[in-house]
Design a protein around this motif. Structure first.
Motif, PDB file in Angstrom:
ATOM      1  N   TRP A   8      56.960  35.230  85.358  1.00  0.00           N
ATOM      2  CA  TRP A   8      56.634  34.147  84.420  1.00  0.00           C
ATOM      3  C   TRP A   8      55.122  33.939  84.336  1.00  0.00           C
ATOM      4  N   PHE A   9      54.396  34.148  85.422  1.00  0.00           N
ATOM      5  CA  PHE A   9      52.972  33.821  85.469  1.00  0.00           C
ATOM      6  C   PHE A   9      52.113  34.568  84.443  1.00  0.00           C
ATOM      7  N   PRO A  10      52.379  35.835  84.135  1.00  0.00           N
ATOM      8  CA  PRO A  10      51.588  36.475  83.068  1.00  0.00           C
ATOM      9  C   PRO A  10      51.728  35.779  81.705  1.00  0.00           C
ATOM     10  N   MET A  11      52.791  35.024  81.512  1.00  0.00           N
ATOM     11  CA  MET A  11      52.917  34.283  80.247  1.00  0.00           C
ATOM     12  C   MET A  11      51.825  33.228  80.131  1.00  0.00           C
ATOM     13  N   ILE A  12      51.382  32.683  81.264  1.00  0.00           N
ATOM     14  CA  ILE A  12      50.256  31.743  81.235  1.00  0.00           C
ATOM     15  C   ILE A  12      49.010  32.458  80.733  1.00  0.00           C
ATOM     16  N   VAL A  13      48.800  33.665  81.219  1.00  0.00           N
ATOM     17  CA  VAL A  13      47.629  34.447  80.796  1.00  0.00           C
ATOM     18  C   VAL A  13      47.695  34.714  79.293  1.00  0.00           C
ATOM     19  N   LEU A  14      48.858  35.118  78.805  1.00  0.00           N
ATOM     20  CA  LEU A  14      49.015  35.350  77.361  1.00  0.00           C
ATOM     21  C   LEU A  14      48.731  34.074  76.574  1.00  0.00           C
ATOM     22  N   ALA A  15      49.229  32.942  77.056  1.00  0.00           N
ATOM     23  CA  ALA A  15      49.026  31.670  76.363  1.00  0.00           C
ATOM     24  C   ALA A  15      47.550  31.273  76.346  1.00  0.00           C
ATOM     25  N   VAL A  16      46.863  31.486  77.455  1.00  0.00           N
ATOM     26  CA  VAL A  16      45.436  31.143  77.521  1.00  0.00           C
ATOM     27  C   VAL A  16      44.624  32.042  76.593  1.00  0.00           C
ATOM     28  N   ILE A  17      44.910  33.324  76.598  1.00  0.00           N
ATOM     29  CA  ILE A  17      44.215  34.251  75.693  1.00  0.00           C
ATOM     30  C   ILE A  17      44.478  33.860  74.246  1.00  0.00           C
ATOM     31  N   ASN A  18      45.716  33.545  73.932  1.00  0.00           N
ATOM     32  CA  ASN A  18      46.088  33.147  72.581  1.00  0.00           C
ATOM     33  C   ASN A  18      45.357  31.867  72.155  1.00  0.00           C
ATOM     34  N   THR A  20      42.581  30.650  73.431  1.00  0.00           N
ATOM     35  CA  THR A  20      41.147  30.937  73.350  1.00  0.00           C
ATOM     36  C   THR A  20      40.810  31.621  72.028  1.00  0.00           C
ATOM     37  N   ALA A  21      41.633  32.571  71.624  1.00  0.00           N
ATOM     38  CA  ALA A  21      41.418  33.242  70.333  1.00  0.00           C
ATOM     39  C   ALA A  21      41.467  32.235  69.198  1.00  0.00           C
ATOM     40  N   ARG A  22      42.426  31.329  69.258  1.00  0.00           N
ATOM     41  CA  ARG A  22      42.539  30.286  68.225  1.00  0.00           C
ATOM     42  C   ARG A  22      41.260  29.462  68.165  1.00  0.00           C
ATOM     43  N   ASP A  23      40.816  28.972  69.319  1.00  0.00           N
ATOM     44  CA  ASP A  23      39.671  28.060  69.339  1.00  0.00           C
ATOM     45  C   ASP A  23      38.360  28.752  68.997  1.00  0.00           C
ATOM     46  N   LEU A  24      38.205  30.008  69.396  1.00  0.00           N
ATOM     47  CA  LEU A  24      36.944  30.699  69.166  1.00  0.00           C
ATOM     48  C   LEU A  24      36.895  31.504  67.870  1.00  0.00           C
ATOM     49  N   TRP A  25      38.061  31.824  67.321  1.00  0.00           N
ATOM     50  CA  TRP A  25      38.081  32.761  66.211  1.00  0.00           C
ATOM     51  C   TRP A  25      38.406  32.110  64.877  1.00  0.00           C
ATOM     52  N   TYR A  26      39.569  31.508  64.738  1.00  0.00           N
ATOM     53  CA  TYR A  26      39.988  31.125  63.390  1.00  0.00           C
ATOM     54  C   TYR A  26      40.180  29.634  63.155  1.00  0.00           C
ATOM     55  N   LYS A  27      40.084  28.807  64.167  1.00  0.00           N
ATOM     56  CA  LYS A  27      40.298  27.368  63.974  1.00  0.00           C
ATOM     57  C   LYS A  27      39.291  26.763  62.997  1.00  0.00           C
ATOM     58  N   ASN A  28      38.057  27.217  63.053  1.00  0.00           N
ATOM     59  CA  ASN A  28      37.032  26.679  62.155  1.00  0.00           C
ATOM     60  C   ASN A  28      37.299  27.020  60.692  1.00  0.00           C
ATOM     61  N   GLY A  31      41.365  25.044  60.025  1.00  0.00           N
ATOM     62  CA  GLY A  31      41.619  23.659  60.382  1.00  0.00           C
ATOM     63  C   GLY A  31      42.557  23.593  61.585  1.00  0.00           C
ATOM     64  N   GLU A  32      42.605  22.430  62.205  1.00  0.00           N
ATOM     65  CA  GLU A  32      43.343  22.256  63.464  1.00  0.00           C
ATOM     66  C   GLU A  32      44.836  22.536  63.330  1.00  0.00           C
ATOM     67  N   LEU A  33      45.496  21.914  62.355  1.00  0.00           N
ATOM     68  CA  LEU A  33      46.955  22.052  62.246  1.00  0.00           C
ATOM     69  C   LEU A  33      47.352  23.495  61.945  1.00  0.00           C
ATOM     70  N   ALA A  34      46.739  24.087  60.937  1.00  0.00           N
ATOM     71  CA  ALA A  34      47.076  25.478  60.588  1.00  0.00           C
ATOM     72  C   ALA A  34      46.771  26.421  61.756  1.00  0.00           C
ATOM     73  N   ALA A  35      45.676  26.174  62.460  1.00  0.00           N
ATOM     74  CA  ALA A  35      45.334  27.026  63.606  1.00  0.00           C
ATOM     75  C   ALA A  35      46.403  26.916  64.682  1.00  0.00           C
ATOM     76  N   ARG A  36      46.901  25.719  64.924  1.00  0.00           N
ATOM     77  CA  ARG A  36      47.952  25.541  65.929  1.00  0.00           C
ATOM     78  C   ARG A  36      49.262  26.195  65.474  1.00  0.00           C
ATOM     79  N   GLN A  37      49.545  26.130  64.186  1.00  0.00           N
ATOM     80  CA  GLN A  37      50.749  26.790  63.668  1.00  0.00           C
ATOM     81  C   GLN A  37      50.644  28.301  63.819  1.00  0.00           C
ATOM     82  N   ILE A  38      49.504  28.862  63.439  1.00  0.00           N
ATOM     83  CA  ILE A  38      49.276  30.306  63.577  1.00  0.00           C
ATOM     84  C   ILE A  38      49.357  30.700  65.045  1.00  0.00           C
ATOM     85  N   SER A  39      48.722  29.907  65.895  1.00  0.00           N
ATOM     86  CA  SER A  39      48.714  30.181  67.323  1.00  0.00           C
ATOM     87  C   SER A  39      50.123  30.161  67.913  1.00  0.00           C
TER      88      SER A  39
END
Length: 127
Positions: A8-18, A20-28, A31-39
């Protein structure tokens, strides 16, 4: 079950990478809601590939065991998520906000998928 607990623990790593990609790449750009939906959709797909691989490589012996794995992963996911939220100072309403489908929040699909996917892939791969 210890093996599935540890897997189960590697799923945390996948979630953190995902996330991080959202926050650093496409959220700007989205927008917040669409970025969370995509994520959320992206993480569902990442988890699908990971769980498929695990169930294929380490197949449960029975349907009941596959259900137990999903239940274990669901509990671990919720304890981790709400534990981290609590430790970071979030309130219950803040933590539950991501579960509000009516407001376009899709996060509830993640724990549902984590719970259901081991059984689904066990059944598919068994045939």
């Amino acid at each position: 079950m210890l093996k599935y607990f540890l897997l189960w623990f590697p799923m945390i790593v996948l979630a953190v990478i995902n996330g991080t990609a959202r926050d650093l790449w496409y959220k700007n750009y989205t927008g917040e809601l669409a970025a969370r939906q995509i994520s959320t959709i992206t993480l569902l797909l990442l988890f699908a590939v990971y769980i498929w691989f695990l169930i294929k490589k380490y197949p449960p012996t029975t349907s009941e065991q596959a259900i137990t794995i999903g239940t274990l992963w669901l509990i671990l996911t919720l304890v981790f998520e709400f534990g981290m939220g609590y430790m970071s100072g979030k309130t219950w309403p803040q933590m539950l906000e991501d579960y509000n489908i009516v407001k376009g929040r899709l996060w509830v699909l993640i724990p549902i998928w984590v719970a259901f996917a081991p059984y689904l892939f066990f059944r598919i791969l068994k045939e």
